[in-house]
Design a protein around this motif. Sequence first.
Motif, PDB file in Angstrom:
ATOM      1  N   LYS A   1       5.513  -1.857  -2.188  1.00  0.00           N
ATOM      2  CA  LYS A   1       6.572  -1.447  -2.933  1.00  0.00           C
ATOM      3  C   LYS A   1       5.989  -0.414  -3.781  1.00  0.00           C
ATOM      4  CE  LYS A   1      10.874  -1.461  -3.545  1.00  0.00           C
ATOM      5  NZ  LYS A   1      11.828  -1.494  -2.314  1.00  0.00           N
TER       6      LYS A   1
ATOM      7  N   SER B   1       8.565   4.031  -2.267  1.00  0.00           N
ATOM      8  CA  SER B   1       9.856   3.404  -2.296  1.00  0.00           C
ATOM      9  C   SER B   1      10.447   3.162  -3.916  1.00  0.00           C
ATOM     10  CB  SER B   1       9.835   1.886  -1.557  1.00  0.00           C
ATOM     11  OG  SER B   1       8.662   1.187  -2.036  1.00  0.00           O
ATOM     12  N   ARG B   2       9.518   3.456  -4.635  1.00  0.00           N
ATOM     13  CA  ARG B   2       9.970   3.362  -6.112  1.00  0.00           C
ATOM     14  C   ARG B   2       9.656   4.732  -6.750  1.00  0.00           C
ATOM     15  NH1 ARG B   2       7.436  -0.615  -9.448  1.00  0.00           N
ATOM     16  NH2 ARG B   2       5.653  -0.440  -8.148  1.00  0.00           N
TER      17      ARG B   2
ATOM     18  N   GLU C   1      10.472  -5.309  -0.550  1.00  0.00           N
ATOM     19  CA  GLU C   1      10.440  -4.388   0.226  1.00  0.00           C
ATOM     20  C   GLU C   1      11.386  -4.154   1.350  1.00  0.00           C
ATOM     21  OE1 GLU C   1       7.186  -4.643   3.498  1.00  0.00           O
ATOM     22  OE2 GLU C   1       6.287  -2.759   2.993  1.00  0.00           O
TER      23      GLU C   1
ATOM     24  N   THR D   1       4.813  -4.804 -10.100  1.00  0.00           N
ATOM     25  CA  THR D   1       5.119  -5.216  -8.954  1.00  0.00           C
ATOM     26  C   THR D   1       3.989  -6.277  -8.370  1.00  0.00           C
ATOM     27  OG1 THR D   1       5.359  -4.544  -6.617  1.00  0.00           O
ATOM     28  CG2 THR D   1       3.992  -3.274  -8.017  1.00  0.00           C
TER      29      THR D   1
END
Length: 480
Positions: free
Chosen positions: A251, A285-286, A379, A403
């Motif tokens: 992530k 993704s972040r 995810e 995370t």
Amino acid sequence: MNQFANFIAGEWLASERVKPNVNPSDLDDVIGEFAQADVEQTRRAIAAARAAFPKWSHSTPQQRFDLLDQAGSMILARKAELGELLAREEGKTLPEAIGEVGRAGQIFKFFAGEALRVGGEIVPSVRPGLNVEITREPVGVVGLITPWNFPIAIPAWKIAPALAFGNCVVIKPADLVPASTWELVKIIAEAGAPAGVINLVMGSGSVVGETLVQSPDVDAISFTGSVATGQAIAAKCVALGKKFQLEMGGKNPMVVLDDADLDVAVEACVNGAFFSTGQRCTASSRLIVTAGIYDRFIDAVKARMSALRVGHALDAATHIGPVVDESQLAQDERYIAIAREEGGTVFGGQRVESATKGFFLTPALVTDTTSDMRINREEVFGPVASVVKVKDYDEALAEANNTRFGLSAGICTTSLKYAAHFKRHVQAGMVMINAATAGVDYHVPFGGRKGSSYGPREQGSYAREFYTTVKTVYVNPGAL
Ligand code: NDP
């Protein structure tokens, strides 16, 4: 319809059951029917690897160099053709697919050299009259279990070091995309691998993968895939006393600070989040963005996203290929819906029509998110990125580390102070400064920490840790 068999003990062996391999850009394009091995065939492959091990484990470094070097040349010579096959079965664009095949070829070249570099140590003993020798030996028969998102690079980065250090291999590619691995194994056989040294068994994880993990004749398992499967494999390997290595999810945070070069930041984020359809374990993704640049950054990212063309992977105008299959598309859409329900604002993330029937989804950017939302914790594995707005660098770093994963992390900044601090304090196996979190070199270690990885690193000279075992020998030369 083309039929593709398993490769066991140097022979191509069909299975009773087969499975079609369908192009996600064009559901009418079936690449072929691929064998579905059963437990018995998998055991035959393991037995073949076991039988080949005594001789292969004592082969000379030159023999192993020659095999890998030849295989690497053959892969590179067929880069365009194999890239097209990969793009057809997995859906990444043709340039991305050709790049992945090139990487596989370079990996074989690199590990050809590594076969020559397995040294040892001679150490004086603390006791009089003795010498100590520390050497490395192959582990034995290794079972390699790979995911669908890099159908040739991941098999290559497991097979090449396994063979370089004298192990015998049974590989199970992802059921969804077996064609590229099938071609890779054929190349290795044609390059001169003795019978049994490399075996390919295609089929499901629950049958073929499970048999590899449970077999007492498989000494080690190298796995890349999801967290759930990895953890289940780990528990079994521990119970059986088997060596194992896991590369799992991510992530991955990309921090953008007020002082970042806007163009560099937008390019790094759009590339890292959405290229290869976001189906990279290292995808950004972040996106964690400080308040002073936030509005400019979001506007620029949206403008860049709008210019991306989603379509058939082989179409030269395509920037983003299709999602790999129907269930992954459903997962991407489910997470977009969850993000909305939890208060996020979604830009993009729509299905699009194309001349052919396929799984096409526009990239999605989710703003107005907080760190406790599922879109920031789980995810997705698709072209979906979420954005968290933060006050300053300290808050950004805390958010990046907030995370259970720790594969890759990035920061966009022009400040040496923040770049240096981030490098040292972010909890990830790989760190990128002003570069996308995805996209790595083939000659250096790859892997993460926390819930992303377990065991020794893959790739580069560090691959030796997993594919060899250490022996310490005490010699009393006076009595020889
Ligand atoms: P899965 O975990 O579903 O599958 C990975 C492999 O394991 C497949 O070959 C699969 O077989 C096999 N498998 C499934 N069940 C078992 C079992 N019980 N025993 C043994 N093997 C089994 O992952 P995906 O293929 O769906 O890949 C996507 C995931 O992989 C993502 O979560 C992504 O983050 C992660 N990934 C991580 C990478 C990293 O290096 N950190 C790189 C690439 C992906 P089958 O063919 O039946 O599916």
